[in-house]
Design a protein around this motif. Structure first.
Motif, PDB file in Angstrom:
ATOM      1  N   GLU A 158       2.174  13.387  -5.988  1.00 31.34           N
ATOM      2  CA  GLU A 158       2.949  14.252  -5.078  1.00 31.34           C
ATOM      3  C   GLU A 158       4.449  14.045  -5.301  1.00 31.34           C
ATOM      4  O   GLU A 158       4.899  12.914  -5.502  1.00 31.34           O
ATOM      5  CB  GLU A 158       2.648  13.874  -3.613  1.00 31.34           C
ATOM      6  CG  GLU A 158       1.316  14.361  -3.094  1.00 31.34           C
ATOM      7  CD  GLU A 158       1.346  15.834  -2.690  1.00 31.34           C
ATOM      8  OE1 GLU A 158       2.419  16.328  -2.309  1.00 31.34           O
ATOM      9  OE2 GLU A 158       0.291  16.474  -2.777  1.00 31.34           O
ATOM     10  N   PRO A 159       5.231  15.113  -5.242  1.00 32.16           N
ATOM     11  CA  PRO A 159       6.688  14.952  -5.376  1.00 32.16           C
ATOM     12  C   PRO A 159       7.275  14.164  -4.201  1.00 32.16           C
ATOM     13  O   PRO A 159       6.796  14.261  -3.077  1.00 32.16           O
ATOM     14  CB  PRO A 159       7.216  16.387  -5.396  1.00 32.16           C
ATOM     15  CG  PRO A 159       6.102  17.248  -4.914  1.00 32.16           C
ATOM     16  CD  PRO A 159       4.821  16.516  -5.161  1.00 32.16           C
ATOM     17  N   GLN A 160       8.309  13.374  -4.512  1.00 34.61           N
ATOM     18  CA  GLN A 160       8.976  12.531  -3.514  1.00 34.61           C
ATOM     19  C   GLN A 160      10.471  12.847  -3.535  1.00 34.61           C
ATOM     20  O   GLN A 160      11.102  12.730  -4.581  1.00 34.61           O
ATOM     21  CB  GLN A 160       8.790  11.043  -3.859  1.00 34.61           C
ATOM     22  CG  GLN A 160       7.345  10.611  -4.093  1.00 34.61           C
ATOM     23  CD  GLN A 160       6.505  10.637  -2.824  1.00 34.61           C
ATOM     24  OE1 GLN A 160       7.009  10.357  -1.744  1.00 34.61           O
ATOM     25  NE2 GLN A 160       5.236  11.001  -2.957  1.00 34.61           N
ATOM     26  N   PRO A 161      11.041  13.232  -2.408  1.00 39.92           N
ATOM     27  CA  PRO A 161      12.485  13.503  -2.381  1.00 39.92           C
ATOM     28  C   PRO A 161      13.307  12.214  -2.439  1.00 39.92           C
ATOM     29  O   PRO A 161      12.914  11.200  -1.879  1.00 39.92           O
ATOM     30  CB  PRO A 161      12.684  14.204  -1.036  1.00 39.92           C
ATOM     31  CG  PRO A 161      11.553  13.727  -0.183  1.00 39.92           C
ATOM     32  CD  PRO A 161      10.403  13.439  -1.100  1.00 39.92           C
ATOM     33  N   PHE A 162      14.444  12.276  -3.126  1.00 41.45           N
ATOM     34  CA  PHE A 162      15.392  11.152  -3.112  1.00 41.45           C
ATOM     35  C   PHE A 162      16.240  11.240  -1.854  1.00 41.45           C
ATOM     36  O   PHE A 162      16.743  12.317  -1.524  1.00 41.45           O
ATOM     37  CB  PHE A 162      16.351  11.235  -4.315  1.00 41.45           C
ATOM     38  CG  PHE A 162      15.797  10.715  -5.595  1.00 41.45           C
ATOM     39  CD1 PHE A 162      14.971  11.511  -6.380  1.00 41.45           C
ATOM     40  CD2 PHE A 162      16.110   9.442  -6.052  1.00 41.45           C
ATOM     41  CE1 PHE A 162      14.471  11.042  -7.587  1.00 41.45           C
ATOM     42  CE2 PHE A 162      15.611   8.965  -7.257  1.00 41.45           C
ATOM     43  CZ  PHE A 162      14.782   9.760  -8.024  1.00 41.45           C
ATOM     44  N   PRO A 163      16.444  10.116  -1.173  1.00 41.35           N
ATOM     45  CA  PRO A 163      17.476  10.109  -0.134  1.00 41.35           C
ATOM     46  C   PRO A 163      18.839  10.370  -0.784  1.00 41.35           C
ATOM     47  O   PRO A 163      19.043  10.041  -1.956  1.00 41.35           O
ATOM     48  CB  PRO A 163      17.435   8.671   0.410  1.00 41.35           C
ATOM     49  CG  PRO A 163      16.146   8.087  -0.064  1.00 41.35           C
ATOM     50  CD  PRO A 163      15.816   8.788  -1.346  1.00 41.35           C
ATOM     51  N   ASP A 164      19.735  10.965  -0.045  1.00 34.48           N
ATOM     52  CA  ASP A 164      21.130  11.052  -0.499  1.00 34.48           C
ATOM     53  C   ASP A 164      21.866   9.830   0.034  1.00 34.48           C
ATOM     54  O   ASP A 164      22.295   9.803   1.183  1.00 34.48           O
ATOM     55  CB  ASP A 164      21.774  12.346   0.002  1.00 34.48           C
ATOM     56  CG  ASP A 164      23.279  12.346  -0.265  1.00 34.48           C
ATOM     57  OD1 ASP A 164      23.742  11.482  -1.045  1.00 34.48           O
ATOM     58  OD2 ASP A 164      23.982  13.193   0.324  1.00 34.48           O
ATOM     59  N   PHE A 165      21.978   8.825  -0.820  1.00 37.20           N
ATOM     60  CA  PHE A 165      22.581   7.566  -0.371  1.00 37.20           C
ATOM     61  C   PHE A 165      24.073   7.696  -0.111  1.00 37.20           C
ATOM     62  O   PHE A 165      24.684   6.818   0.462  1.00 37.20           O
ATOM     63  CB  PHE A 165      22.310   6.457  -1.397  1.00 37.20           C
ATOM     64  CG  PHE A 165      20.855   6.066  -1.491  1.00 37.20           C
ATOM     65  CD1 PHE A 165      20.257   5.327  -0.484  1.00 37.20           C
ATOM     66  CD2 PHE A 165      20.080   6.450  -2.582  1.00 37.20           C
ATOM     67  CE1 PHE A 165      18.914   4.963  -0.551  1.00 37.20           C
ATOM     68  CE2 PHE A 165      18.734   6.101  -2.663  1.00 37.20           C
ATOM     69  CZ  PHE A 165      18.151   5.358  -1.648  1.00 37.20           C
ATOM     70  N   THR A 166      24.670   8.809  -0.548  1.00 37.30           N
ATOM     71  CA  THR A 166      26.126   8.971  -0.351  1.00 37.30           C
ATOM     72  C   THR A 166      26.451   9.713   0.938  1.00 37.30           C
ATOM     73  O   THR A 166      27.627   9.958   1.227  1.00 37.30           O
ATOM     74  CB  THR A 166      26.758   9.773  -1.514  1.00 37.30           C
ATOM     75  OG1 THR A 166      26.352  11.150  -1.410  1.00 37.30           O
ATOM     76  CG2 THR A 166      26.351   9.221  -2.871  1.00 37.30           C
ATOM     77  N   ASP A 167      25.439  10.113   1.700  1.00 39.68           N
ATOM     78  CA  ASP A 167      25.691  10.907   2.919  1.00 39.68           C
ATOM     79  C   ASP A 167      26.537  12.150   2.614  1.00 39.68           C
ATOM     80  O   ASP A 167      27.462  12.470   3.380  1.00 39.68           O
ATOM     81  CB  ASP A 167      26.422  10.070   3.974  1.00 39.68           C
ATOM     82  CG  ASP A 167      25.559   8.935   4.503  1.00 39.68           C
ATOM     83  OD1 ASP A 167      24.355   9.144   4.696  1.00 39.68           O
ATOM     84  OD2 ASP A 167      26.107   7.837   4.707  1.00 39.68           O
ATOM     85  N   GLY A 168      26.259  12.806   1.518  1.00 42.68           N
ATOM     86  CA  GLY A 168      26.965  14.052   1.194  1.00 42.68           C
ATOM     87  C   GLY A 168      28.228  13.880   0.363  1.00 42.68           C
ATOM     88  O   GLY A 168      28.781  14.862  -0.126  1.00 42.68           O
ATOM     89  N   LYS A 169      28.670  12.641   0.202  1.00 37.19           N
ATOM     90  CA  LYS A 169      29.899  12.431  -0.579  1.00 37.19           C
ATOM     91  C   LYS A 169      29.720  12.822  -2.052  1.00 37.19           C
ATOM     92  O   LYS A 169      30.692  13.050  -2.764  1.00 37.19           O
ATOM     93  CB  LYS A 169      30.340  10.968  -0.472  1.00 37.19           C
ATOM     94  CG  LYS A 169      30.785  10.569   0.937  1.00 37.19           C
ATOM     95  CD  LYS A 169      31.487   9.215   0.984  1.00 37.19           C
ATOM     96  CE  LYS A 169      30.564   8.033   0.783  1.00 37.19           C
ATOM     97  NZ  LYS A 169      29.665   7.726   1.925  1.00 37.19           N
ATOM     98  N   TRP A 170      28.456  12.887  -2.513  1.00 36.70           N
ATOM     99  CA  TRP A 170      28.215  13.256  -3.926  1.00 36.70           C
ATOM    100  C   TRP A 170      28.783  14.625  -4.261  1.00 36.70           C
ATOM    101  O   TRP A 170      29.097  14.912  -5.407  1.00 36.70           O
ATOM    102  CB  TRP A 170      26.709  13.224  -4.234  1.00 36.70           C
ATOM    103  CG  TRP A 170      25.906  14.298  -3.556  1.00 36.70           C
ATOM    104  CD1 TRP A 170      25.411  14.260  -2.291  1.00 36.70           C
ATOM    105  CD2 TRP A 170      25.523  15.565  -4.096  1.00 36.70           C
ATOM    106  NE1 TRP A 170      24.738  15.415  -2.006  1.00 36.70           N
ATOM    107  CE2 TRP A 170      24.785  16.240  -3.087  1.00 36.70           C
ATOM    108  CE3 TRP A 170      25.718  16.203  -5.321  1.00 36.70           C
ATOM    109  CZ2 TRP A 170      24.246  17.519  -3.272  1.00 36.70           C
ATOM    110  CZ3 TRP A 170      25.183  17.472  -5.511  1.00 36.70           C
ATOM    111  CH2 TRP A 170      24.457  18.126  -4.496  1.00 36.70           C
ATOM    112  N   MET A 171      28.961  15.463  -3.258  1.00 40.01           N
ATOM    113  CA  MET A 171      29.455  16.812  -3.536  1.00 40.01           C
ATOM    114  C   MET A 171      30.913  16.810  -3.986  1.00 40.01           C
ATOM    115  O   MET A 171      31.342  17.696  -4.711  1.00 40.01           O
ATOM    116  CB  MET A 171      29.266  17.698  -2.302  1.00 40.01           C
ATOM    117  CG  MET A 171      27.790  17.907  -1.951  1.00 40.01           C
ATOM    118  SD  MET A 171      27.557  19.052  -0.577  1.00 40.01           S
ATOM    119  CE  MET A 171      27.977  17.996   0.822  1.00 40.01           C
TER     120      MET A 171
END
Lengths: 451, 451
Positions: free
Chosen positions: A426-439
């Protein structure tokens, strides 16, 4: 028995982490010299120590290990290098905590069993000591979050010491991608394909091979690493493959991993090794061990920018070492297994070219500059670069080139891969460890020839 | 417009299939000569026709195509070979149905656009004509079931003409696996990595390249194949990769595919090709076409025996041709991209050996025997073997070496891959097209040097 002990130890460690006080990092503005400590001076720690002793901008003030034999080796190495004797911390699993209270210490290198990386890194950051941590997959997603939150709260520098990000061919390819030689990037492959059977088993004395012992009867990595192959099934060691790809795709800096699926083959290699080994055989007690780790674990990762990544974990079977890199874009591709490149308009139509001349032409500025200093360092020189980057960034008080977000998103692959396999891929989503800062974060890795 | 026409045509075909009467196959016990017809004599059909004309055990009695130009080429080829002129069926999409009523016809070779394979094969089997069908992925799982049920009901021989199963290196490796050279098999890789941009686009006159036209304005494969890249996203062409792996793992004969996951990269290659082509450009109408097919589609397959298979579909980007085979077991592995083998105990420790000497030593008995006859045949000789197998099995009234179950389980990969991608890489179970017979069926593919 081994498993119970393992769980007990790590939960004890976690409890102590919780109690440790938060200590603000004392910034090393333009420091000329880093006072460095080593948590773990086993095979890997000794190899980094050796490089540290060659540098004038490092003073090794402390070392820590529970193994007196390897402490002795470290002290001999330091003496032979004509450097001052460091403080030694030993005698218990938690001796490192006393070391972290030592005043004459700016930063630590952590080269310990995987399950200790998180508690030790967190304790070090909380004690205000910068961390250069060896690579591993995480035990849980929560571990990844703990690392991220501790680093954010303490602001203490943390770097994950992924040496393959500094491999010469990998850096030349990074350079080529930045010059748009492969066009828009589309697909990547990598992994860790390394016959570790003589690492997972030994005779309890030597580092590598000579027997089929592990755990309490093994030595060095066989003491702890093999246990993960008994109990866990997933991509246990993703960073050598994913690290360089992460740098190329600007992971957590305008791009990120979105989800993955993993699949595991049957597990045969380790059992066969035990049964067929002259010191093993079908009646050896370890012939009864059921290894859960599939011989080949393959993982697909989807990125937010639409690139796909295939990772292979292959450590139980006889095979030549290969990280199996492939970097592919709309104008061409590189593969390391056949040492070849194809670039539309440059290569003869539909024919591979040897990669070598491209790798020379696009040699990364860092390698051009530091080739001589790196000569003789471990793993073809790349170990010199990863330590150098850590120390130079520390001295300048600049952001770590491979930071806690890199660490968390790479290490999370292990847990997500285990979960996917446990759920029939089953596919597993990655958490965004940057809380959106990756953008909005900008790339910083190896942009020039400074470090 | 293209899409609507496509749907209309195929549903019309399906409707006619339903109405066609079931006709028992007249067995060809020990036939000396096969009366063969060709449905489709485009680029691929002509190449098989050329091989058929070299054989004394084949009489080409009928040909069928809607394109008068290619009919003319076929007739010239037949005349040049000194063979009798066949009956010609043309003039409509359904001319082939009149051909199937022709008495002087034992078997047909189907080399038509993918969407016609199922209706034509079913009509042929129902008309009692044995079928050798070119490879393709299926449009739906129901198509696969229709093929299986029709073959089971009519008992008319059906063979899927997967030539790569007969590639010389692949057969040598099959031979090695049967001699246990790689130990217990664990993992496989393969796929279709072929820069098809000059197949998907041409100038409407030539087979390959020279423009960016497709559909009504294209010629040959560009007339129909490209449409699948516009509307579909999945592994559209799995058989060249999976066929040989299926033979090695005894697919549907003690083993079977259990489930798969697929992941698709962004789609960039075809659009870039149009925009950058001298006959294209940003203002060419086809620059507005949105291609759905991801440039790289990767698929993981799990087998019931615990082997894993990774397939790659890569047809939109500049690259050298490669099927990317990897066959790996507990004693070693072969990879075709670096033409190397590693066998524990034979190869120098941790070092690749060139595959060549192994491939010679373990040359398959079929290739040893028929090397001279295959010389000059398409795709390095393998085309000779696949036609030979079809004809020899027919003459002997023996089971087809690559049968309707092989076809269905391979072709299903395409639909399952589309489904998985549409569901964010969710795993998709394979139907058991054999209704449980896979548990007891025995391997038959290339067991000796007969065919």
């Amino acid at each position: 028995m081994q498993r119970r002990k393992f769980i007990k130890d790590t939960s004890k460690a976690a409890a102590i982490v919780m109690m440790a006080p938060s200590v603000a990092f004392i910034k090393n503005y333009q420091k000329a010299q880093i006072k460095l400590g080593f948590i773990g001076v086993g095979a890997r720690g000794l190899s980094t120590l050796y490089l540290a002793l060659r540098r004038d901008d490092i003073v090794v003030t402390t070392i820590c290990d529970i193994d007196p034999i390897t402490i002795k080796k470290a002290l001999e190495m330091i003496e032979k290098a004509g450097k001052p004797k460091p403080e030694v911390f030993t005698g218990s699993d938690y001796a490192y905590k006393s070391m972290l209270e030592f005043k004459n210490l700016d930063a630590v290198i952590i080269s310990t069993p995987w399950e200790w990386h998180t508690p030790m890194s967190i304790d070090a950051m909380q004690a205000g000591k910068a961390v250069g941590c060896e690579v591993a997959g995480a035990m849980s997603l929560d571990e990844c979050w703990q690392m991220v939150r501790t680093q954010e709260r303490t602001k203490v520098p943390f770097m994950v010491l992924e040496n393959v990000c500094y491999r010469r061919d990998v850096m030349a390819i990074l350079n080529m991608t930045r010059q748009n030689m492969f066009g828009e990037l589309v697909h990547f492959e990598g992994g860790y394909q390394h016959d570790l059977r003589e690492v997972k088993f030994n005779d309890g004395v030597k580092y590598y091979g000579g027997g089929v012992e592990f755990g309490d009867k093994g030595y060095s990595e066989a003491q702890w690493r093999t246990t993960h192959s008994v109990y866990r099934n997933g991509d246990l060691y993703p960073t050598h493959g994913i690290g360089p790809i992460g740098s190329i795709i600007n992971n957590n800096r305008g791009n990120r991993f979105e989800y993955l699926t993993s699949m595991s083959s049957k597990a045969r290699g380790l059992h066969e090794y035990i049964v067929n080994h002259p010191q093993g055989g079908p009646s050896h007690p370890n012939a009864n061990v059921k290894f859960r780790l599939g011989d080949i674990v393959t993982t697909h990762i989807m990125t937010s920018n639409g690139e796909t990544i295939t990772l292979t974990h292959d450590t139980n079977l006889p095979r030549p070492y290969s990280i199996g890199f492939r970097v592919q874009g709309t104008k061409g591709l590189w593969m390391d297994v056949n040492k070849s490149i194809y670039i539309e308009g440059k290569s003869p139509a539909h024919r591979w070219e040897e990669a070598e001349s491209y790798l020379k032409t696009y040699d990364h500025p860092l390698w051009k500059k530091y080739e001589d200093q790196a000569a003789g360092a471990g793993h073809g020189g790349m170990d010199w670069f990863v330590l150098n980057a850590f120390v130079e960034a520390l001295k300048r008080d600049e952001p770590m080139p491979l930071d806690v977000y890199d660490h968390a998103s790479w290490a999370a692959i292990t847990c997500l891969s285990e979960q996917s396999i446990a759920q029939g891929s089953e596919p597993q989503p990655f958490p965004d460890f940057t809380d959106g800062k990756w953008m909005t974060r900008k790339p910083i890795f190896a942009l020039n020839d400074v470090y």
